[in-house]
Design a protein around this motif. Structure first.
Motif, PDB file in Angstrom:
ATOM      1  N   ASP A 101      -1.627  13.899  -0.441  1.00  0.00           N
ATOM      2  CA  ASP A 101      -3.334  13.901  -0.487  1.00  0.00           C
ATOM      3  C   ASP A 101      -3.642  13.986  -1.685  1.00  0.00           C
ATOM      4  O   ASP A 101      -4.784  14.185  -1.973  1.00  0.00           O
ATOM      5  CB  ASP A 101      -3.689  15.139   0.280  1.00  0.00           C
ATOM      6  N   PHE A 102      -2.890  13.181  -2.586  1.00  0.00           N
ATOM      7  CA  PHE A 102      -3.143  13.289  -3.913  1.00  0.00           C
ATOM      8  C   PHE A 102      -3.822  11.735  -4.216  1.00  0.00           C
ATOM      9  O   PHE A 102      -4.906  11.838  -5.244  1.00  0.00           O
ATOM     10  CB  PHE A 102      -1.955  13.126  -5.059  1.00  0.00           C
ATOM     11  N   GLY A 103      -3.657  10.681  -3.363  1.00  0.00           N
ATOM     12  CA  GLY A 103      -4.253   9.515  -3.784  1.00  0.00           C
ATOM     13  C   GLY A 103      -3.441   8.333  -3.069  1.00  0.00           C
ATOM     14  O   GLY A 103      -2.476   8.639  -2.320  1.00  0.00           O
ATOM     15  N   ASN A 104      -3.840   7.214  -3.213  1.00  0.00           N
ATOM     16  CA  ASN A 104      -3.176   5.890  -2.779  1.00  0.00           C
ATOM     17  C   ASN A 104      -3.390   4.912  -3.689  1.00  0.00           C
ATOM     18  O   ASN A 104      -4.372   4.834  -4.558  1.00  0.00           O
ATOM     19  CB  ASN A 104      -3.772   5.608  -1.329  1.00  0.00           C
ATOM     20  N   VAL A 105      -2.412   3.999  -3.747  1.00  0.00           N
ATOM     21  CA  VAL A 105      -2.271   2.736  -4.628  1.00  0.00           C
ATOM     22  C   VAL A 105      -2.125   1.437  -3.849  1.00  0.00           C
ATOM     23  O   VAL A 105      -1.523   1.474  -2.675  1.00  0.00           O
ATOM     24  CB  VAL A 105      -1.434   2.836  -5.757  1.00  0.00           C
ATOM     25  N   SER A 106      -2.580   0.458  -4.155  1.00  0.00           N
ATOM     26  CA  SER A 106      -2.487  -0.933  -3.538  1.00  0.00           C
ATOM     27  C   SER A 106      -2.073  -2.010  -4.576  1.00  0.00           C
ATOM     28  O   SER A 106      -2.905  -2.047  -5.619  1.00  0.00           O
ATOM     29  CB  SER A 106      -3.880  -1.155  -2.827  1.00  0.00           C
ATOM     30  N   PHE A 107      -1.195  -2.789  -4.239  1.00  0.00           N
ATOM     31  CA  PHE A 107      -0.811  -3.881  -4.854  1.00  0.00           C
ATOM     32  C   PHE A 107      -0.848  -5.176  -4.246  1.00  0.00           C
ATOM     33  O   PHE A 107      -0.550  -5.095  -3.155  1.00  0.00           O
ATOM     34  CB  PHE A 107       0.465  -3.725  -5.548  1.00  0.00           C
ATOM     35  N   ALA A 108      -1.338  -6.188  -4.793  1.00  0.00           N
ATOM     36  CA  ALA A 108      -1.382  -7.628  -3.999  1.00  0.00           C
ATOM     37  C   ALA A 108      -1.246  -8.490  -4.921  1.00  0.00           C
ATOM     38  O   ALA A 108      -1.641  -8.704  -6.218  1.00  0.00           O
ATOM     39  CB  ALA A 108      -2.898  -7.677  -3.473  1.00  0.00           C
TER      40      ALA A 108
ATOM     41  N   ASN B 166       0.746  -1.193  -0.036  1.00  0.00           N
ATOM     42  CA  ASN B 166      -0.117   0.039  -0.092  1.00  0.00           C
ATOM     43  C   ASN B 166       0.929   1.259   0.161  1.00  0.00           C
ATOM     44  O   ASN B 166       1.979   1.364   0.951  1.00  0.00           O
ATOM     45  CB  ASN B 166      -0.992  -0.120   1.227  1.00  0.00           C
ATOM     46  N   ALA B 167       0.666   2.009  -0.792  1.00  0.00           N
ATOM     47  CA  ALA B 167       1.376   3.385  -0.845  1.00  0.00           C
ATOM     48  C   ALA B 167       0.396   4.797  -0.810  1.00  0.00           C
ATOM     49  O   ALA B 167      -0.437   4.720  -1.610  1.00  0.00           O
ATOM     50  CB  ALA B 167       2.294   3.435  -2.197  1.00  0.00           C
ATOM     51  N   GLN B 168       0.790   5.438  -0.136  1.00  0.00           N
ATOM     52  CA  GLN B 168       0.043   6.785   0.203  1.00  0.00           C
ATOM     53  C   GLN B 168       0.788   7.999  -0.648  1.00  0.00           C
ATOM     54  O   GLN B 168       1.722   8.358  -0.265  1.00  0.00           O
ATOM     55  CB  GLN B 168      -0.175   7.345   1.794  1.00  0.00           C
ATOM     56  N   LEU B 169       0.166   8.571  -1.595  1.00  0.00           N
ATOM     57  CA  LEU B 169       0.835   9.642  -2.392  1.00  0.00           C
ATOM     58  C   LEU B 169       0.286  11.010  -1.783  1.00  0.00           C
ATOM     59  O   LEU B 169      -0.413  11.631  -2.556  1.00  0.00           O
ATOM     60  CB  LEU B 169       0.387   9.391  -3.971  1.00  0.00           C
TER      61      LEU B 169
END
Length: 557
Positions: free
Chosen positions: A411-418, A406-409
């Protein structure tokens, strides 16, 4: 009652006049049911009338199957008159008495009285004797109905092209022999196979041992090239085991000089039906000499008769046949382990076995090239089979792994890889062995949430949330879908590559959500200018390779 006690009568005299009806349960009006010592003398609560089914009606209809047994001294011969065994017991006074074991086949009545059709409405068993001039006493040690799960196969199992004259003259009987009843059996005593221990009865406080028995196949006048077999219906997956083993015993019937080693063979069929889709394992049987007793268990169960079926050799035979281009309608066999033989017909499947067949075969003299010399004569034998068992469980375990990022960018957004990956043999602790995973599973998931309104500044008050998702899952089976008992890794690289591509189950999902929202300056409430919500695209690719699909275009469809 006391009259029998005072007369000191034995057990036979005490029960001689006990017939279960008249005088058995006197009522209080008929006689006092208590004797002088104060204990009851009636034996049952059935009324003192001949109304056995207690329906208060006089039933005069007689519908029954009748079986006749001759019990004159000249008829008490083992092998005749339904007699399968005799045991001579020594008494305390030095004399002996002989007990005979009768096994009467219910499917072969001597007489059918009136219109009884089957055994679904049997309510009583009546036994009577007649044609006696002098008084006789009969003693029964055990009278019981015996049920077996093995059935006789009545269709033809002939090998070769020769014509068998009068095949119906062959006698074939399926029964059982056990240690407690047949330890003194003649001409060969029954014994437990080497290395097998009797089980203890867990419900007995005295550690009583349970009986041990074998399936007996008695065949006589078996013609050259003919076979007789018994079968059992099952539903079983044996891919988790390496071997099927069984003990085999063979002895001559009627005349020991007419049966020699390798005259008869025993075979086992494993498949989805009886004669079109099966594997077969066959071995010649060594005979046990008459007079062998239970102390010679190695002679009763010769090591040469031990059947060990390597399941991998059966699937290897299927691959070899397919590689040679031999039709599945033909029986294809090869020798193995010296004088043993394995065969295949059709497309059997060890992952979904439906039948097990065990039979005795008299090899055809014209086509017999493995077991010679063959005299071409009909044979009589008694065969015992015991401990048909699965052995060498395959303990190849599987493994599984998962990973997530999980990565928090800001206040622009967040991404998740699984991602996940698991191999055949993987399963939780509570799962049965047969329920464990049998395929390779690979998966990847990507999700993201972005606030695109950040590019326009906060003064404008525009919010543009964007959601994007992407997932892909692939399932690669361990076994060939057209031959579920053959592993894909057992094929050559080129064939494996084609079958693996055609067997893959691929599922891809794409989705996104995009909404434009602006807050009104006066009220602060959001105003939607345009909205594209919950759009998703999912497709699944599952192309199964089939023998009846010939063109690339048809397979793609």
């Amino acid at each position: 009652d006391d009259d029998y006690d005072n007369a000191q009568l034995d057990i036979v005299r005490r029960y001689k006049f006990f017939n279960g009806m008249e005088g058995n349960s006197p009522t209080s009006e008929m006689a006092d049911t208590m004797n002088a010592n104060g204990y009851p003398v009636q034996a049952t609560t059935v009324p003192d009338i001949e109304d056995l089914n207690q329906d208060n009606n006089l039933s005069e209809t007689e519908n029954y199957f009748q079986y006749k047994v001759a019990i004159s001294p000249t008829d008490l011969v083992v092998g005749q008159n339904y007699i399968t065994n005799e045991q001579i017991v020594a008494k305390d006074d030095g004399s002996t008495e002989t007990w005979y074991q009768f096994k009467i086949p219910l499917a072969q009545p001597d007489q059918i009285v009136n219109n009884i059709a089957d055994f679904r409405s049997i309510r009583f068993i009546r036994m009577f004797v007649n044609e006696f001039e002098n008084e006789k006493v009969f003693r029964f040690a055990k009278l019981e109905l015996i049920r077996g799960t093995w059935r006789e196969y009545n269709e033809s199992l002939q090998t070769g092209e020769q014509t068998i004259e009068d095949p119906n003259s062959t006698e074939f009987v399926i029964s059982a022999v056990n240690l407690e009843e047949n330890e003194g059996k003649t001409p060969v005593n029954y014994a437990i196979p080497p290395g097998i221990l009797r089980e203890n009865d867990a419900n007995s406080i005295n550690q009583r041992q349970l009986n041990e028995q074998s399936l007996a196949l008695e065949v006589c006048n078996l013609k050259d090239g003919d076979s007789r077999a018994t079968y059992k219906n099952i539903t079983f997956d044996v891919r988790s085991y390496s071997k099927i083993e069984m003990f085999v015993h063979c002895e001559a019937k009627n005349d020991s000089s007419l049966l020699k080693d390798d005259d008869l063979t025993v075979f086992v069929r494993l498949g989805t039906d009886f004669d079109n889709n099966y594997y077969e394992y066959e071995l010649p049987m060594k005979t046990t000499a008459w007079g062998t007793n239970f102390n010679q268990d190695a002679a009763i169960w010769p090591e040469a008769n031990n059947m060990v079926i390597e399941l991998d050799s059966l699937t290897a035979l299927k691959r070899k046949r397919d590689g040679l281009g031999i039709s599945t309608l033909e029986t294809f066999g090869i020798p193995i382990n010296g004088d043993h033989k394995i065969s295949i017909k059709g497309n059997p499947n060890l992952a979904g076995m439906k039948i097990i067949m065990i039979g005795v075969r008299n090899p055809n003299q014209q086509t017999n090239t493995m077991w010679t010399p063959d005299d071409g004569m009909e044979k009589c034998a008694e065969v015992w089979v015991n401990e048909l068992r699965l052995t060498d469980f395959k303990q190849n375990g599987g493994w599984a792994s998962t990973a997530k990022v999980n990565a928090q960018l800001a206040d622009f957004g967040n991404v998740s890889f699984a991602g996940n990956y698991s191999t055949p043999g993987w399963g939780s602790i509570e799962k049965k062995v047969s329920d464990r995973q049998r395929e390779y599973k690979k998966g990847f998931d990507f999700t993201s949430n972005f606030e695109m309104g950040q590019f326009f500044g906060r003064k404008i008050g525009i919010q543009l949330p964007l959601y994007m998702g992407y997932s892909i899952n692939a399932i690669d089976p361990e076994f060939d879908l057209t031959a579920p008992d053959v592993r894909l890794k057992e094929y050559d690289p080129d064939t494996r590559k084609i079958k693996a591509a055609n067997s893959r189950d691929l599922t891809v999902r794409k989705s996104y959500n995009f909404t434009n929202v602006r807050k009104e300056r006066r009220t602060g409430k959001p105003v939607h200018f345009w909205n594209i919500e919950n759009f998703s695209a999912t497709y699944s690719y599952n192309e199964l390779y089939r023998r009846d699909v010939n063109t690339e275009e048809d397979r793609t469809k």
